[in-house]
Design a protein around this motif. Structure first.
Motif, mmCIF file in Angstrom:
data_model
loop_
_atom_site.group_PDB
_atom_site.id
_atom_site.type_symbol
_atom_site.label_atom_id
_atom_site.label_comp_id
_atom_site.label_asym_id
_atom_site.label_seq_id
_atom_site.Cartn_x
_atom_site.Cartn_y
_atom_site.Cartn_z
ATOM 1 N N SER A 115 -9.822 -9.448 3.440
ATOM 2 C CA SER A 115 -8.383 -9.173 3.431
ATOM 3 C C SER A 115 -7.916 -8.901 4.903
ATOM 4 N N VAL A 116 -6.411 -8.934 4.735
ATOM 5 C CA VAL A 116 -5.863 -8.742 6.184
ATOM 6 C C VAL A 116 -4.706 -7.548 5.684
ATOM 7 N N ARG A 117 -4.515 -6.864 6.723
ATOM 8 C CA ARG A 117 -3.660 -5.676 6.680
ATOM 9 C C ARG A 117 -2.216 -6.050 7.259
ATOM 10 N N ILE A 118 -1.076 -5.915 6.577
ATOM 11 C CA ILE A 118 0.361 -6.527 7.286
ATOM 12 C C ILE A 118 1.044 -5.086 7.561
ATOM 13 N N THR A 119 1.630 -5.137 8.705
ATOM 14 C CA THR A 119 2.277 -3.903 9.260
ATOM 15 C C THR A 119 3.505 -4.343 9.868
ATOM 16 N N ALA A 120 4.390 -3.351 10.019
ATOM 17 C CA ALA A 120 5.607 -3.871 10.991
ATOM 18 C C ALA A 120 6.111 -2.445 11.718
ATOM 19 N N ASP A 121 6.509 -2.837 12.994
ATOM 20 C CA ASP A 121 6.957 -1.383 13.697
ATOM 21 C C ASP A 121 8.488 -0.749 13.216
ATOM 22 N N SER A 122 9.140 -1.488 12.440
ATOM 23 C CA SER A 122 10.182 -1.046 11.623
ATOM 24 C C SER A 122 10.175 -1.364 10.345
ATOM 25 N N GLU A 123 11.023 -0.919 9.348
ATOM 26 C CA GLU A 123 11.072 -1.324 7.904
ATOM 27 C C GLU A 123 11.745 -2.674 7.949
ATOM 28 N N ASP A 124 10.959 -3.623 7.284
ATOM 29 C CA ASP A 124 11.494 -4.973 7.355
ATOM 30 C C ASP A 124 10.852 -5.416 6.039
ATOM 31 N N GLU A 125 11.754 -6.640 5.625
ATOM 32 C CA GLU A 125 11.536 -7.497 4.443
ATOM 33 C C GLU A 125 10.823 -8.557 4.987
ATOM 34 N N ILE A 126 9.800 -8.899 4.359
ATOM 35 C CA ILE A 126 8.843 -10.206 4.771
ATOM 36 C C ILE A 126 8.460 -11.022 3.647
ATOM 37 N N THR A 127 8.297 -12.311 3.968
ATOM 38 C CA THR A 127 7.661 -13.264 3.019
ATOM 39 C C THR A 127 6.365 -13.488 3.401
ATOM 40 N N VAL A 128 5.292 -13.457 2.481
ATOM 41 C CA VAL A 128 3.915 -13.376 2.759
ATOM 42 C C VAL A 128 3.754 -14.663 1.663
ATOM 43 N N THR A 129 3.149 -15.875 2.514
ATOM 44 C CA THR A 129 2.744 -17.153 1.608
ATOM 45 C C THR A 129 1.294 -17.210 1.942
ATOM 46 N N VAL A 130 0.676 -17.475 0.841
ATOM 47 C CA VAL A 130 -0.900 -17.667 0.812
ATOM 48 C C VAL A 130 -0.966 -19.040 0.439
ATOM 49 N N THR A 131 -1.817 -19.648 1.390
ATOM 50 C CA THR A 131 -2.007 -21.440 1.005
ATOM 51 C C THR A 131 -3.726 -21.456 1.028
ATOM 52 N N ALA A 132 -4.008 -22.116 -0.095
ATOM 53 C CA ALA A 132 -5.403 -22.564 -0.017
ATOM 54 C C ALA A 132 -5.692 -23.983 0.730
ATOM 55 N N ILE A 133 -6.626 -23.821 1.428
ATOM 56 C CA ILE A 133 -7.070 -25.044 2.168
ATOM 57 C C ILE A 133 -8.234 -25.455 1.565
ATOM 58 N N GLY A 134 -8.492 -26.961 1.154
ATOM 59 C CA GLY A 134 -9.781 -27.226 0.425
ATOM 60 C C GLY A 134 -10.315 -28.296 1.489
ATOM 61 N N THR A 170 0.747 -1.250 -0.013
ATOM 62 C CA THR A 170 -0.051 -0.059 0.192
ATOM 63 C C THR A 170 0.883 1.173 -0.021
ATOM 64 N N ASN A 171 0.171 2.456 -0.320
ATOM 65 C CA ASN A 171 1.046 3.676 -0.301
ATOM 66 C C ASN A 171 1.697 4.089 0.971
ATOM 67 N N ASP A 172 1.148 3.381 2.037
ATOM 68 C CA ASP A 172 1.436 3.925 3.497
ATOM 69 C C ASP A 172 2.640 3.046 3.970
ATOM 70 N N GLY A 173 3.225 2.171 3.096
ATOM 71 C CA GLY A 173 4.359 1.372 3.241
ATOM 72 C C GLY A 173 4.162 0.085 4.125
ATOM 73 N N ASN A 174 2.702 -0.412 4.285
ATOM 74 C CA ASN A 174 2.282 -1.477 4.611
ATOM 75 C C ASN A 174 1.886 -2.531 3.425
ATOM 76 N N ALA A 175 1.000 -3.418 3.708
ATOM 77 C CA ALA A 175 0.822 -4.439 2.711
ATOM 78 C C ALA A 175 -0.674 -5.044 2.965
ATOM 79 N N THR A 176 -1.255 -5.473 2.077
ATOM 80 C CA THR A 176 -2.727 -6.234 2.073
ATOM 81 C C THR A 176 -2.736 -7.451 1.398
ATOM 82 N N THR A 177 -3.273 -8.310 2.162
ATOM 83 C CA THR A 177 -3.676 -9.628 1.113
ATOM 84 C C THR A 177 -5.046 -9.685 1.016
ATOM 85 N N THR A 178 -5.512 -10.027 -0.065
ATOM 86 C CA THR A 178 -7.145 -10.143 -0.582
ATOM 87 C C THR A 178 -7.217 -11.266 -1.156
#
Length: 146
Positions: free
Chosen positions: A108-127, A60-68
């Motif tokens: 959706s879920v909003r992902i934030t961090a308290d300081s700048e950090d590189e993160i790995t987001v993994t999305v897994t579908a469960i059937g 997102t523009n504010d430096g965070n991320a969303t997963t939808t």
């Protein structure tokens, strides 16, 4: 001109065509028996199907991320997990957790961090039945604008 003979050839003059014909007939019979047995015994039913779903991970523009969760496919839920490379606290919707689940398309879920950090987001579908398939895995930087 060559003379035509109607005599029966000796054993050593016969061709190998009958032997090849018998081998081909036996091979066809064995293959046909294997195919029929696989249908009768249900070997084809044991193949599992991958779980399908659509998800979008975006910064997102504010430096965070969303997963939808954008398309359902045959998934019942989506599991969102986050792994960070630093010591910063990563939060999902304000809670310091490393994974959460989305239950409906459009969630959706909003992902934030308290300081700048590189993160790995993994999305897994469960059937149904607990089958899992990784839909996407992305590395993003969060916390730069918060």
């Amino acid at each position: 001109m060559k003379e035509i003979s109607f005599e029966i050839p000796d054993r050593d003059e016969r061709g190998v065509s009958p032997v090849i014909g018998v081998i081909l007939m036996v091979a066809i019979t064995v293959i046909l028996a294997a195919v029929i047995a696989s249908f009768v015994l249900g070997f084809g039913d044991s193949v599992s199907e991958n779980v399908q779903a659509g998800a979008d991970v975006s910064q997102t523009n504010d430096g965070n991320a969303t997963t939808t969760w954008i398309s359902e496919g045959n998934a019942q839920t989506l599991n969102i997990s986050v792994a960070n490379n630093d010591t910063s606290t990563v939060q999902m919707d304000g809670s310091p957790v490393t994974s959460t689940e989305l239950n409906n398309v459009g969630d959706s879920v909003r992902i934030t961090a308290d300081s700048e950090d590189e993160i790995t987001v993994t999305v897994t579908a469960i059937g149904s039945g607990g089958a899992r398939t990784v839909v996407t895995q992305e590395e993003i930087t969060v916390g730069s604008g918060s």
